[in-house]
Design an enzyme around this catalytic site. Sequence first.
Site, mmCIF file in Angstrom:
data_model
loop_
_atom_site.group_PDB
_atom_site.id
_atom_site.type_symbol
_atom_site.label_atom_id
_atom_site.label_comp_id
_atom_site.label_asym_id
_atom_site.label_seq_id
_atom_site.Cartn_x
_atom_site.Cartn_y
_atom_site.Cartn_z
ATOM 1 C CG ASP A 1 46.467 36.368 36.816
ATOM 2 O OD1 ASP A 1 45.643 36.819 37.629
ATOM 3 O OD2 ASP A 1 46.414 36.631 35.609
ATOM 4 C CG HIS B 1 46.991 38.259 28.805
ATOM 5 N ND1 HIS B 1 47.974 39.091 29.289
ATOM 6 C CD2 HIS B 1 45.836 38.757 29.298
ATOM 7 C CE1 HIS B 1 47.429 40.031 30.034
ATOM 8 N NE2 HIS B 1 46.127 39.853 30.057
HETATM 9 P P1 PGA Z 1 41.191 44.337 31.975
HETATM 10 O O1 PGA Z 1 42.203 43.092 31.976
HETATM 11 O O2 PGA Z 1 39.876 43.838 32.475
HETATM 12 O O3 PGA Z 1 41.833 45.306 32.923
HETATM 13 O O4 PGA Z 1 41.113 44.828 30.566
HETATM 14 C C1 PGA Z 1 41.853 41.894 31.372
HETATM 15 C C2 PGA Z 1 43.066 41.011 31.249
HETATM 16 O O5 PGA Z 1 44.195 41.523 31.074
HETATM 17 O O6 PGA Z 1 42.905 39.772 31.285
#
Ligand code: PGA
Length: 261
Positions: free
Chosen positions: A67, A138
């Site tokens: 993304d 997500h």
């Molecule tokens: P994080 O994000 O590793 O910063 O917790 C994971 C995500 O939102 O997919």
Amino acid sequence: MEVIIRPTTKEAVNLTARLIAAAIRRKPFFKLGLATGATMEAVYADLAAMNRAKEVDFSRVVTFNLDEYIGLPPEDPNSYRYYMNRNLFSKINIDLGNTNLPDGMAKDEIAEGQRYEKAIRDAGGIDLQLLGIGNDGHIGFNEPISSLGSRTRSKALTPATYAQNSVYFNPPDSMPKRAFTMGVGTILEAARVVMLITGKKKAGIAAKAIEGPITAMVTGSALQLHPSTVVVLDEAAASELKQTEYYNWVFANEPEWKPYR
Ligand code: PGA
């Protein structure tokens, strides 16, 4: 789905990096799907160390990130292109021309989604997709109620994601409210998926994604439909799972996991 629980974050991270490195060693012309976020920084540090030690070679690896924020150019420190260059690409022997992210500055959002899907298809598909999970469940930026058949497209981010990620922006409300993301359907086509979940804060959502019903409300649960997914967790993130004893038994006994025990 297989679930591997390691006592510490460091061990969960290292096992994840070793799974990726082993897969690249087996198939040097490798198509690697990548993720961003705080959890992945340590994975990329381990992969960079393995690359320095000549344990893994990225010279023929092609990458596709999940993304990118809409409206951030590559040189913006909060863009995922910048994150990838800083945390991984500048530290390994990869050809930058082989690294792909959606273009956050693309004028035509529908065309950009289609371009990205075609690029993945033309490369022959993704061999291994690395994933984290958001506080709202997500994968990529496939927020709750994303179609489980969705493809790469633009998405509005949820307040939960905004709260999770805006801390990195200065000021916090300069965080874009929309992003391009591979779809759930795109992710499910990767030949193998490795998801890493660490920390107590993710324990509830990890249990929902792994042991709860398959639902668009938790897009990580769609991995239950994927034929070759391994989820690696530290003990804190695994603390709300119910079948821990079984997962540990599989890890202790299956020959596939012997090198990782
Ligand atoms: P994080 O994000 O590793 O910063 O917790 C994971 C995500 O939102 O997919």
